[in-house]
Design an enzyme around this catalytic site. Sequence first.
Site, mmCIF file in Angstrom:
data_model
loop_
_atom_site.group_PDB
_atom_site.id
_atom_site.type_symbol
_atom_site.label_atom_id
_atom_site.label_comp_id
_atom_site.label_asym_id
_atom_site.label_seq_id
_atom_site.Cartn_x
_atom_site.Cartn_y
_atom_site.Cartn_z
ATOM 1 N N GLU A 131 0.828 -1.218 0.000
ATOM 2 C CA GLU A 131 0.000 0.000 0.000
ATOM 3 C C GLU A 131 0.860 1.264 0.000
ATOM 4 O O GLU A 131 0.531 2.234 -0.692
ATOM 5 C CB GLU A 131 -0.985 0.000 1.170
ATOM 6 C CG GLU A 131 -2.011 -1.126 1.117
ATOM 7 C CD GLU A 131 -2.784 -1.248 -0.194
ATOM 8 O OE1 GLU A 131 -2.899 -0.262 -0.948
ATOM 9 O OE2 GLU A 131 -3.277 -2.367 -0.470
ATOM 10 N N HIS A 140 0.053 -1.743 -9.885
ATOM 11 C CA HIS A 140 0.213 -3.189 -9.740
ATOM 12 C C HIS A 140 1.203 -3.708 -10.769
ATOM 13 O O HIS A 140 1.243 -3.250 -11.905
ATOM 14 C CB HIS A 140 -1.134 -3.905 -9.866
ATOM 15 C CG HIS A 140 -1.993 -3.704 -8.670
ATOM 16 N ND1 HIS A 140 -3.354 -3.522 -8.755
ATOM 17 C CD2 HIS A 140 -1.695 -3.653 -7.351
ATOM 18 C CE1 HIS A 140 -3.845 -3.362 -7.536
ATOM 19 N NE2 HIS A 140 -2.854 -3.436 -6.664
ATOM 20 N N CYS A 141 2.012 -4.675 -10.340
ATOM 21 C CA CYS A 141 3.089 -5.243 -11.141
ATOM 22 C C CYS A 141 2.681 -6.639 -11.624
ATOM 23 O O CYS A 141 2.046 -7.392 -10.886
ATOM 24 C CB CYS A 141 4.354 -5.323 -10.283
ATOM 25 S SG CYS A 141 5.789 -6.014 -11.127
ATOM 26 N N CYS A 165 10.299 -5.721 -7.041
ATOM 27 C CA CYS A 165 11.130 -6.286 -8.107
ATOM 28 C C CYS A 165 12.042 -5.157 -8.627
ATOM 29 O O CYS A 165 11.852 -3.979 -8.294
ATOM 30 C CB CYS A 165 10.260 -6.847 -9.226
ATOM 31 S SG CYS A 165 9.356 -5.601 -10.177
#
Length: 173
Positions: A131, A140-141, A165
């Site tokens: 968050e 979002h990945c 990442c």
Amino acid sequence: MLVDIVPVGNVSANVKRSASAALRSVYDCDVTIHDAQSVPNGAYDADRNQYTAETFIQLAERVGRGDKNIAITPHDLFYRRRNYVFGLAYLDGSGSVVSTYRLQTSSDGGFSNQSAADIFEDRVRKEIVHEIGHTYGLEHCDNNRCVMNFSPTVREVDIKEENLCGSCQRLIS
């Protein structure tokens, strides 16, 4: 960068410590723990027997003293038409919220041999980092190991790691 954790309701010391440690580890930021707050007026939806996530974000923004402020609550949250949310944040905003309510299941479905307490702590750490990532502008990945991966179930939370990442890390560096 200062992140202020705003406990709303009865939030354990372990949850506050885990959240603080995760934020310091991943974002290398300063973290403070705010005085506990009461549930915001108007947050409860009797028809759903849940609380609206936006009111907790507004509370965190209003009382938090950080550049980023995150409410943590044991109450069950929803957002719009979703059945529930683990947390909510607005991109590039200063406020966010995480609910521990649905992170407290007794097992991770056999994913690891950790105790229920350790599994719960891992989930809290990941959702807090997730968050706050949104408040840094991260979306979002697609990498299912990245903490910024969209995780609508605890199983998906369990699979991802606590860290960003490489691609997401570069976006905030």
